[in-house]
Design a protein around this motif. Structure first.
Motif, short mmCIF file in Angstrom:
data_model
loop_
_atom_site.label_atom_id
_atom_site.label_comp_id
_atom_site.label_asym_id
_atom_site.label_seq_id
_atom_site.Cartn_x
_atom_site.Cartn_y
_atom_site.Cartn_z
N UNK A 219 0.84 -1.20 0.00
CA UNK A 219 0.00 0.00 0.00
C UNK A 219 0.88 1.25 0.00
N UNK A 220 0.54 2.22 -0.86
CA UNK A 220 1.29 3.48 -0.89
C UNK A 220 0.46 4.55 -0.17
N UNK A 221 0.88 4.96 1.03
CA UNK A 221 0.08 5.91 1.80
C UNK A 221 -0.02 7.31 1.16
N UNK A 222 0.84 7.58 0.19
CA UNK A 222 0.76 8.89 -0.48
C UNK A 222 -0.24 8.89 -1.63
N UNK A 223 -0.81 7.73 -1.90
CA UNK A 223 -1.77 7.59 -3.00
C UNK A 223 -3.19 7.73 -2.44
N UNK A 224 -3.81 8.86 -2.74
CA UNK A 224 -5.14 9.17 -2.17
C UNK A 224 -6.19 8.13 -2.61
N UNK A 225 -6.15 7.74 -3.86
CA UNK A 225 -7.15 6.77 -4.36
C UNK A 225 -6.98 5.42 -3.66
N UNK A 226 -5.74 5.03 -3.43
CA UNK A 226 -5.49 3.77 -2.71
C UNK A 226 -5.98 3.90 -1.27
N UNK A 227 -5.77 5.07 -0.67
CA UNK A 227 -6.22 5.30 0.71
C UNK A 227 -7.74 5.18 0.80
N UNK A 228 -8.42 5.73 -0.20
CA UNK A 228 -9.89 5.67 -0.22
C UNK A 228 -10.36 4.22 -0.19
N UNK A 229 -9.73 3.39 -1.02
CA UNK A 229 -10.13 1.97 -1.08
C UNK A 229 -9.95 1.31 0.28
N UNK A 230 -8.82 1.59 0.91
CA UNK A 230 -8.51 0.92 2.19
C UNK A 230 -9.46 1.37 3.29
N UNK A 231 -9.70 2.67 3.40
CA UNK A 231 -10.54 3.13 4.52
C UNK A 231 -12.01 2.74 4.32
N UNK A 232 -12.42 2.52 3.07
CA UNK A 232 -13.82 2.14 2.84
C UNK A 232 -14.02 0.62 2.80
N UNK A 233 -12.96 -0.13 2.94
CA UNK A 233 -13.04 -1.58 2.89
C UNK A 233 -13.57 -2.11 4.23
N UNK A 234 -14.84 -2.47 4.27
CA UNK A 234 -15.43 -2.91 5.54
C UNK A 234 -15.22 -4.40 5.77
N UNK A 235 -14.58 -5.07 4.82
CA UNK A 235 -14.37 -6.51 4.95
C UNK A 235 -13.14 -6.85 5.78
N UNK A 236 -12.18 -5.90 5.85
CA UNK A 236 -10.91 -6.22 6.50
C UNK A 236 -10.58 -5.24 7.62
N UNK A 237 -9.77 -5.72 8.57
CA UNK A 237 -9.25 -4.87 9.65
C UNK A 237 -7.79 -4.61 9.31
N UNK A 238 -7.44 -3.35 9.07
CA UNK A 238 -6.08 -3.03 8.65
C UNK A 238 -5.29 -2.38 9.77
N UNK A 239 -3.99 -2.60 9.76
CA UNK A 239 -3.11 -1.73 10.55
C UNK A 239 -2.05 -1.16 9.60
N UNK A 240 -1.59 0.03 9.93
CA UNK A 240 -0.60 0.69 9.09
C UNK A 240 -1.01 2.12 8.81
N UNK A 241 -0.27 2.75 7.91
CA UNK A 241 -0.59 4.14 7.55
C UNK A 241 -1.44 4.09 6.28
N UNK A 242 -2.68 4.52 6.43
CA UNK A 242 -3.61 4.50 5.29
C UNK A 242 -3.30 5.65 4.33
N UNK A 243 -3.06 6.83 4.91
CA UNK A 243 -2.89 8.01 4.07
C UNK A 243 -1.94 9.01 4.72
N UNK A 244 -1.07 9.58 3.91
CA UNK A 244 -0.24 10.69 4.39
C UNK A 244 -0.04 11.67 3.23
N UNK A 245 -0.42 12.91 3.46
CA UNK A 245 -0.22 13.96 2.47
C UNK A 245 1.19 14.52 2.66
#
Ligand code: SF4
Length: 280
Positions: A219-245
């Protein structure tokens, strides 16, 4: 660490808040901070006791109002490291409005939420992050409404840093909080911090079995579109940095609040510290 106070926590043995706090203290020390330049603001709830257990400047605030207090501290003293701590009830229910505005202001502080998906201090009612079928004394058939997604709320509010960690994964949790501290702006970390007394669903074992680390997902935390997918994914529990501007500019820099606070008399913080010692 230097950040540990001499007060013994009254948290239940095994509470996730122990691990969450240890990581916070180590992250503060690793980022070159010490108790003299650190200000902890806490909300209300089991998590809210943290300011007593950490050795630093601290304020145990009003329910849901820790973020505006932290904002005020940072505006008055941009030279201090400000860390705000709270729980899911404190931050995403009564404090939800403040959360949205602290996020969009991008104040240069970190916000660590001990998310146990229940109200612990008041003995086990459903919280904003409880599952819709989670049975409690006040919701015998579950809250019957979907939980708040704090990561999505942060992203929609214009967050510049969004992360999630697990209290029991000590090194990874510490590393993630460190990144939040180092971020130029509002560093938000939602921490899975199990309540061993009132939540028998979102347990250590549940998170150990289900947590997916974004580091292993490319996962690339600088990629806003990738961040969107991860934070809206209700199927999985994630740890890590989702997004960083990477281009984040903190509020005090946008508005010309100076880092030079040399005109403030040195005696003011000492007097305040004496008051805190007397109180506790
Ligand atoms: Fe921790 Fe839950 Fe006990 Fe509160 S009630 S101290 S959240 S285990």
């Amino acid at each position: 660490t230097d950040f540990k106070s001499d007060k013994q926590p009254t948290w239940c043995p095994g509470c996730g808040d122990f691990g969450t706090m240890n990581g916070m203290m180590k992250a503060l020390a690793e980022t070159g901070n010490d108790p003299d330049n650190t200000f902890i603001v806490a909300g209300i709830g089991c998590s809210g006791k943290i300011g007593t257990y950490m050795h630093s400047y601290a304020l145990h605030g009003v329910h849901g109002r820790a973020l505006p207090v932290g904002t005020g501290v940072k505006m008055a003293r941009p030279d201090l490291e400000v860390m705000v701590a709270g729980g899911d009830g404190d931050g995403y229910s009564i404090g939800a409005g403040h959360f949205v505005h602290a996020v969009r202001r991008n104040v240069d502080m970190s916000y660590v939420v001990m998310d146990n998906r229940i109200y612990g201090l008041t003995k086990g009612q459903a919280s904003p992050t409880s599952r819709s079928d989670f049975e409690t004394s006040t919701t015998p058939e579950g809250p019957k409404q979907p939980p708040v997604n704090p990561l999505a709320l942060a992203l929609a509010s214009g967050a510049s840093f969004i992360a999630q960690s697990f209290a029991s994964d000590a090194l990874r949790h510490q590393e993630i909080v460190q990144k939040a501290i180092e971020h130029d702006g509002f560093g938000f970390v939602n921490v899975f911090s199990p309540c061993v007394t009132f939540n028998d669903v979102d347990t250590y074992d549940y998170f150990r079995d289900n947590l997916v680390d974004l580091q292993e997902e490319d996962h690339d935390p600088n990629d806003y579109e990738a961040a969107k997918k991860v934070v809206l994914d209700s199927e999985k529990e994630y740890q890590g940095i989702m997004y960083q501007d990477e281009n984040s500019v903190p509020y005090h820099e946008q508005h010309g609040v100076t880092e030079d606070m040399s005109d403030i008399p040195d005696s003011a913080p000492d007097d305040a510290m004496d008051l805190v010692r007397e109180f506790y």
